[in-house]
Motif scaffolding. Sequence first.
Motif, PDB file in Angstrom:
ATOM      1  N   GLY A 198      33.534  38.275 -20.381  1.00 36.68           N
ATOM      2  CA  GLY A 198      33.920  37.123 -21.199  1.00 36.68           C
ATOM      3  C   GLY A 198      32.734  36.329 -21.697  1.00 36.68           C
ATOM      4  O   GLY A 198      32.849  35.141 -21.997  1.00 36.68           O
ATOM      5  N   LEU A 199      31.577  36.984 -21.811  1.00 35.72           N
ATOM      6  CA  LEU A 199      30.356  36.283 -22.234  1.00 35.72           C
ATOM      7  C   LEU A 199      30.136  36.411 -23.746  1.00 35.72           C
ATOM      8  O   LEU A 199      30.664  37.320 -24.388  1.00 35.72           O
ATOM      9  N   PRO A 200      29.336  35.506 -24.325  1.00 31.47           N
ATOM     10  CA  PRO A 200      29.061  35.561 -25.766  1.00 31.47           C
ATOM     11  C   PRO A 200      28.327  36.851 -26.172  1.00 31.47           C
ATOM     12  O   PRO A 200      27.703  37.512 -25.335  1.00 31.47           O
ATOM     13  N   TRP A 201      28.371  37.157 -27.456  1.00 33.29           N
ATOM     14  CA  TRP A 201      27.902  38.428 -27.994  1.00 33.29           C
ATOM     15  C   TRP A 201      26.473  38.425 -28.518  1.00 33.29           C
ATOM     16  O   TRP A 201      25.990  39.457 -28.983  1.00 33.29           O
ATOM     17  N   GLU A 202      25.787  37.283 -28.510  1.00 33.61           N
ATOM     18  CA  GLU A 202      24.499  37.209 -29.212  1.00 33.61           C
ATOM     19  C   GLU A 202      23.510  38.300 -28.797  1.00 33.61           C
ATOM     20  O   GLU A 202      22.839  38.883 -29.630  1.00 33.61           O
ATOM     21  N   LYS A 203      23.416  38.574 -27.499  1.00 33.28           N
ATOM     22  CA  LYS A 203      22.413  39.546 -27.051  1.00 33.28           C
ATOM     23  C   LYS A 203      22.675  40.948 -27.606  1.00 33.28           C
ATOM     24  O   LYS A 203      21.752  41.721 -27.803  1.00 33.28           O
ATOM     25  N   CYS A 204      23.927  41.276 -27.844  1.00 31.64           N
ATOM     26  CA  CYS A 204      24.251  42.627 -28.311  1.00 31.64           C
ATOM     27  C   CYS A 204      24.397  42.723 -29.818  1.00 31.64           C
ATOM     28  O   CYS A 204      24.461  43.826 -30.366  1.00 31.64           O
ATOM     29  N   LYS A 205      24.444  41.588 -30.515  1.00 33.30           N
ATOM     30  CA  LYS A 205      24.749  41.591 -31.947  1.00 33.30           C
ATOM     31  C   LYS A 205      23.718  40.864 -32.806  1.00 33.30           C
ATOM     32  O   LYS A 205      23.636  41.122 -34.009  1.00 33.30           O
ATOM     33  N   ALA A 206      22.985  39.910 -32.231  1.00 31.98           N
ATOM     34  CA  ALA A 206      22.191  39.000 -33.054  1.00 31.98           C
ATOM     35  C   ALA A 206      20.687  39.157 -32.848  1.00 31.98           C
ATOM     36  O   ALA A 206      19.902  38.332 -33.305  1.00 31.98           O
ATOM     37  N   PHE A 207      20.312  40.254 -32.195  1.00 33.37           N
ATOM     38  CA  PHE A 207      18.893  40.481 -31.891  1.00 33.37           C
ATOM     39  C   PHE A 207      18.092  40.768 -33.160  1.00 33.37           C
ATOM     40  O   PHE A 207      18.664  41.045 -34.229  1.00 33.37           O
ATOM     41  N   ASP A 208      16.773  40.751 -33.047  1.00 35.37           N
ATOM     42  CA  ASP A 208      15.878  41.000 -34.186  1.00 35.37           C
ATOM     43  C   ASP A 208      16.230  42.328 -34.869  1.00 35.37           C
ATOM     44  O   ASP A 208      16.440  43.351 -34.192  1.00 35.37           O
ATOM     45  N   SER A 209      16.254  42.304 -36.189  1.00 36.15           N
ATOM     46  CA  SER A 209      16.501  43.502 -37.026  1.00 36.15           C
ATOM     47  C   SER A 209      17.907  44.083 -36.905  1.00 36.15           C
ATOM     48  O   SER A 209      18.138  45.215 -37.315  1.00 36.15           O
ATOM     49  N   SER A 210      18.836  43.309 -36.351  1.00 36.03           N
ATOM     50  CA  SER A 210      20.202  43.823 -36.181  1.00 36.03           C
ATOM     51  C   SER A 210      21.028  43.742 -37.460  1.00 36.03           C
ATOM     52  O   SER A 210      22.161  44.216 -37.495  1.00 36.03           O
TER      53      SER A 210
END
Length: 203
Positions: free
Chosen positions: A99-111
């Motif tokens: 249930g954690l936010p998605w930033e680490k898997c979706k918003a990383f550099d060059s994504s």
Amino acid sequence: MKILCIGRNYVDHIKELENEVSGDPVVFLKPETALLRNGNPFYIPDFADEFHYEVELLVKINKLGKNIEPEFAHRYYDEIGIGIDFTARDLQNKLRNKGLPWEKCKAFDSSAAVSEFVPKSVYPDINNINFHLDVNGETRQKGNSSMMIYKIDTIVSHLSKYFTLKIGDIIFTGTPAGVGPVKIDDRLQLFIEDELMLDFMIK
Ligand code: MG
């Protein structure tokens, strides 16, 4: 600028990831540092094991807007592009299960790989645009904007309830079925109709 993304916008892709059709658009953001432009290569990061391509039509905002009514949404964009919403799929599954936010898997550099943009007037009907992704010369994903659950004007209107849209903001409108992992030396070619819009390598 900011990058606004819609998730789960094509029924066939929702099924392949065994997600549910949500009653409201799924929305997430990527920062400006996520942009990958000019056909530069995507270097696979080392913080996850499986990075997936997701080909998506893009819309570029050309006017400041807030609380835009759907019937006026077309006045707030005049360019269309195509891009890849790179996703660390194994990490996304872990985050989602907790249930954690998605930033680490979706918003990383060059994504957020993006093509050049073309005037929307090139296309007779914004809700009937064909696009596809070839990996190493083989078509892996194919879509048409008519298959979107939430159409472009609805997306623009919905997003503007939560976020002031600014000139230059880019919207990723969701991916059709066929997502899959990339590996080193893959060549990704993105087409709108039959026009090659973006061509780059995985490194
Ligand atoms: Mg996506």
